[in-house]
Design a protein around this motif. Structure first.
Motif, PDB file in Angstrom:
ATOM      1  N   ASP A 327       0.818  -1.196   0.000  1.00 49.56           N
ATOM      2  CA  ASP A 327       0.000   0.000   0.000  1.00 49.56           C
ATOM      3  C   ASP A 327       0.860   1.257   0.000  1.00 49.56           C
ATOM      4  N   VAL A 328       1.989   1.219   0.735  1.00 53.81           N
ATOM      5  CA  VAL A 328       2.901   2.373   0.741  1.00 53.81           C
ATOM      6  C   VAL A 328       3.474   2.590  -0.656  1.00 53.81           C
ATOM      7  N   LEU A 329       3.897   1.489  -1.291  1.00 54.90           N
ATOM      8  CA  LEU A 329       4.440   1.622  -2.642  1.00 54.90           C
ATOM      9  C   LEU A 329       3.379   2.092  -3.631  1.00 54.90           C
ATOM     10  N   HIS A 330       2.146   1.538  -3.474  1.00 57.68           N
ATOM     11  CA  HIS A 330       1.088   1.908  -4.389  1.00 57.68           C
ATOM     12  C   HIS A 330       0.708   3.383  -4.234  1.00 57.68           C
ATOM     13  N   ALA A 331       0.767   3.898  -3.005  1.00 56.82           N
ATOM     14  CA  ALA A 331       0.444   5.302  -2.790  1.00 56.82           C
ATOM     15  C   ALA A 331       1.495   6.228  -3.398  1.00 56.82           C
ATOM     16  N   SER A 332       2.737   5.734  -3.518  1.00 57.51           N
ATOM     17  CA  SER A 332       3.828   6.559  -4.067  1.00 57.51           C
ATOM     18  C   SER A 332       4.175   6.180  -5.491  1.00 57.51           C
ATOM     19  N   ARG A 333       3.276   5.475  -6.227  1.00 56.61           N
ATOM     20  CA  ARG A 333       3.612   4.962  -7.540  1.00 56.61           C
ATOM     21  C   ARG A 333       3.817   6.066  -8.567  1.00 56.61           C
ATOM     22  N   GLU A 334       3.224   7.261  -8.316  1.00 50.98           N
ATOM     23  CA  GLU A 334       3.379   8.343  -9.283  1.00 50.98           C
ATOM     24  C   GLU A 334       4.811   8.882  -9.321  1.00 50.98           C
ATOM     25  N   GLN A 335       5.578   8.597  -8.233  1.00 47.11           N
ATOM     26  CA  GLN A 335       6.954   9.057  -8.192  1.00 47.11           C
ATOM     27  C   GLN A 335       7.917   8.073  -8.854  1.00 47.11           C
ATOM     28  N   PHE A 336       7.402   6.874  -9.193  1.00 41.50           N
ATOM     29  CA  PHE A 336       8.255   5.833  -9.784  1.00 41.50           C
ATOM     30  C   PHE A 336       8.221   5.942 -11.293  1.00 41.50           C
ATOM     31  N   PRO A 337       9.187   5.299 -11.927  1.00 46.19           N
ATOM     32  CA  PRO A 337       9.119   5.201 -13.389  1.00 46.19           C
ATOM     33  C   PRO A 337       7.887   4.398 -13.809  1.00 46.19           C
ATOM     34  N   ALA A 338       7.533   4.505 -15.086  1.00 49.25           N
ATOM     35  CA  ALA A 338       6.298   3.867 -15.574  1.00 49.25           C
ATOM     36  C   ALA A 338       6.311   2.359 -15.338  1.00 49.25           C
ATOM     37  N   GLY A 339       7.419   1.697 -15.615  1.00 51.83           N
ATOM     38  CA  GLY A 339       7.477   0.240 -15.424  1.00 51.83           C
ATOM     39  C   GLY A 339       7.344  -0.153 -13.975  1.00 51.83           C
ATOM     40  N   LEU A 340       8.013   0.568 -13.067  1.00 55.43           N
ATOM     41  CA  LEU A 340       7.926   0.255 -11.653  1.00 55.43           C
ATOM     42  C   LEU A 340       6.531   0.561 -11.106  1.00 55.43           C
TER      43      LEU A 340
END
Length: 583
Positions: A327-340
């Motif tokens: 959930d933490v990663l999913h909430a910050s997914r906009e900061q990741f590259p498109a593939g990640l």
């Protein structure tokens, strides 16, 4: 005349009613005997033995009767012939010198001779063949039609016997004479010519066979009574013997039924060392072996259920940790590259599916263990169906399928567990949407006096022959190579069927390749009420034309494709709020 006709008509009607009653009674007795013959080995063996014994007794009685009758007649014939020959000599001596007399004088001589024969026959020394009636006649061989001179009952002598005796032949014959009062008497008539007399004379002795007939009648009655008594004794003995054989078989059948009903400790008593005792020993060994294997399977099933439950519970803790990190990663997914970012979304989706799988595993383990209880209450099923449709509407929109709800105007209340019924409908709708290939899904609710029925109809790929019995198996898939849209756990339909059984209801399926599938849920309105097919039929009504009509006829009868199968981009989004209201 009219009263007489009325009485005759009443008598005819009464006779007709009596005949009909007798026919009905005979039919009922025949049906009862037929059922008893089919279901009772003891009855069949007893009746078969009785029938064969009757045949044997009948044949034996006929043979004995014929033998006794022939012996009596042979004895009577020999004694009568000997006595006739003896009396012929006496008559010849009495009629010595007869010839040339007048008819009256000849008749007097014949009467004197007849008296002499009667006196000799009545003496103890002349009673070898019993009583008799002598007849003396004087008939010329060349004058058969002339009026003969005779003494005694000459009319009782048959004509064919007279012809033989008048032609100097010694003859005998059994003949029945009808008296003036209508009585019938059978005689053994022996005739002999008196060759020592100058004038042709004939002597006939009529020996009544009344004594022999009485003896034969007594023998017949004795054989009949003895045969009946013998048959009754044979029937009783056969019944007792067959009971000794059938009773252990019935005991074994009763023990087997109790064993099949769950009484695994049921055994047969072993008495003696005969074949029945060996059967009991073999049955007890078989029952012990089956009981041991059942106990092993129960222990294995318990271990399996405990393992599934323990694993599911143990996976909850690490799954919660992974879920928090995801959930933490999913909430910050906009900061990741498109593939990640895409990998993070896939991780969350798979965690959702994993949680659903754990929940289904725990639920199915509780159902297998029999610890689930039904929290039933008398509520309307229509709101439950509406909530289930709303829950899958987002899923249906993602696949381009339209979910339609058809509800009855009248109340569809039943004694059900709302949570379980909603789960059943949700699983059925999700399964239908997953296989509808963008075509509509229709949920229909109907009710009658005894049951409430719900059908979920889709028009997708359908089911092949035989797959309607397999869809409720755990982790079964109709086409493993087909891409899944919803990512189900494979336990939804199995859990739904167990929930339906917990209600005392029915969940079955129908499908045709290329014509879609239909799942039907039937629930009794009250717990414990007998269940029938319900108000909704399976196969559905719209499946008849698809199966029976030719392809060209189906194309001609179907509405326009855009009417029943709208494209997702052509559908009006504003109509989504009105899809839950049906007619």
């Amino acid at each position: 005349m009219k009263p007489l006709a009325g009485r005759l008509s009443s008598a005819v009607r009464a006779t007709g009613r009596l005949v009909r009653r007798l026919v009905v009674f005979a039919r009922r007795r025949a049906v009862a005997c037929n059922e008893l013959w089919r279901h009772s080995l003891q009855f069949r063996v007893t009746i078969s033995t009785l029938a064969l014994s009757f045949a044997v007794v009948f044949v034996l009685g006929m043979v004995l009767q014929n033998q006794i009758t022939e012996r009596l007649l042979d004895t009577k014939r020999k004694a009568a012939i000997e006595q006739t020959q003896s009396l012929a000599d006496t008559a010849a001596r009495e009629l010595v010198g007869v010839g040339g007399e007048s008819p009256d004088a000849l008749h007097t001589r014949l009467e004197n001779a007849l008296k002499k024969l009667s006196s000799v026959g009545s003496s103890p020394s002349g009673a070898g063949a019993g009583t008799f009636e002598p007849v003396l006649a004087s008939v010329e061989p060349g004058q058969p039609n002339a009026d003969p001179i005779h003494v005694g009952p000459f009319s009782s002598v048959p004509v064919q016997l007279r012809e033989f005796v008048e032609n100097n032949a010694f003859s005998r014959l059994e003949h029945t004479v009808v008296g003036e009062d209508g009585s019938r008497t059978t005689y053994l008539i022996v005739g002999t010519p008196l060759n020592t007399v100058a004038t042709p004379m004939q002597l006939y002795l009529l020996f009544p066979l009344t004594g022999e007939q009485n003896t034969v009648s007594t023998v017949q009655n004795t054989l009949l009574v003895g045969g009946l008594v013998l048959l009754l004794l044979l029937a009783g003995i056969t019944n007792l013997v067959v009971r000794q054989v059938v009773r252990p078989v019935r005991q074994a059948a009763a023990a087997a039924e109790q064993f099949a009903g769950g009484d695994l400790d049921q055994r047969l008593a072993v008495v003696g060392e005969d074949d029945v005792a060996k059967l009991s020993v073999s049955y007890n060994r078989m029952a012990a072996s089956i009981q041991h294997q059942i106990r092993q399977l129960e222990e294995f099933g318990g271990l399996q259920r405990r393992f599934t439950s323990d694993v599911s519970h143990e996976l909850r803790t690490p799954l919660t940790t992974v879920r928090m990190a995801a959930d933490v990663l999913h909430a910050s997914r906009e900061q990741f590259p498109a593939g990640l970012a895409r990998s993070t979304e896939l991780l969350v989706d798979e965690l959702d599916r994993f949680e659903a799988l754990l929940g289904d595993l725990l639920e199915i383990s509780r159902l297998d263990a029999g610890v689930e209880e039904l929290a039933a209450e008398y509520i309307d099923v229509r709101p439950i169906a509406t909530r289930a449709v709303e829950q899958v509407r987002v899923l249906a929109a993602g696949t381009g399928s339209e979910v339609r709800l058809v509800l009855p105007d009248e109340d569809a209340a039943a004694e059900v567990d709302a949570r379980r019924v909603e789960r059943i409908l949700r699983n059925l709708l999700a399964n239908a949407v997953d296989h509808s290939e963008g075509k509509p899904v229709v949920l229909t609710v109907a009710a009658d006096e005894t049951a409430v029925a719900v059908t979920v109809r889709d028009y997708g790929v359908g089911l092949r022959m035989g797959e309607s019995d397999l869809v409720f198996n755990r982790f079964w898939r109709a086409d493993p190579s087909r891409n899944r849209r919803t990512g189900g756990t494979g336990l939804g339909l199995a859990i739904s069927q167990e929930d339906a059984r917990l209600h005392g209801g029915l969940l079955d399926a129908w499908g045709e390749t290329g014509h879609g599938a239909c799942f039907r849920l039937v629930l009794p309105r009250q717990q414990g009420m007998p269940l029938d097919d319900g108000p909704l039929a399976l196969p559905p009504a719209d499946a008849v034309s698809e199966i029976t009509l030719s392809p060209s006829s189906v194309l001609e009868l179907q509405p326009e494709p855009e009417v029943i199968l709208p494209e997702p981009e052509q559908a009006n989004p504003g109509n989504a709020d009105r899809e839950g209201v049906g007619r």
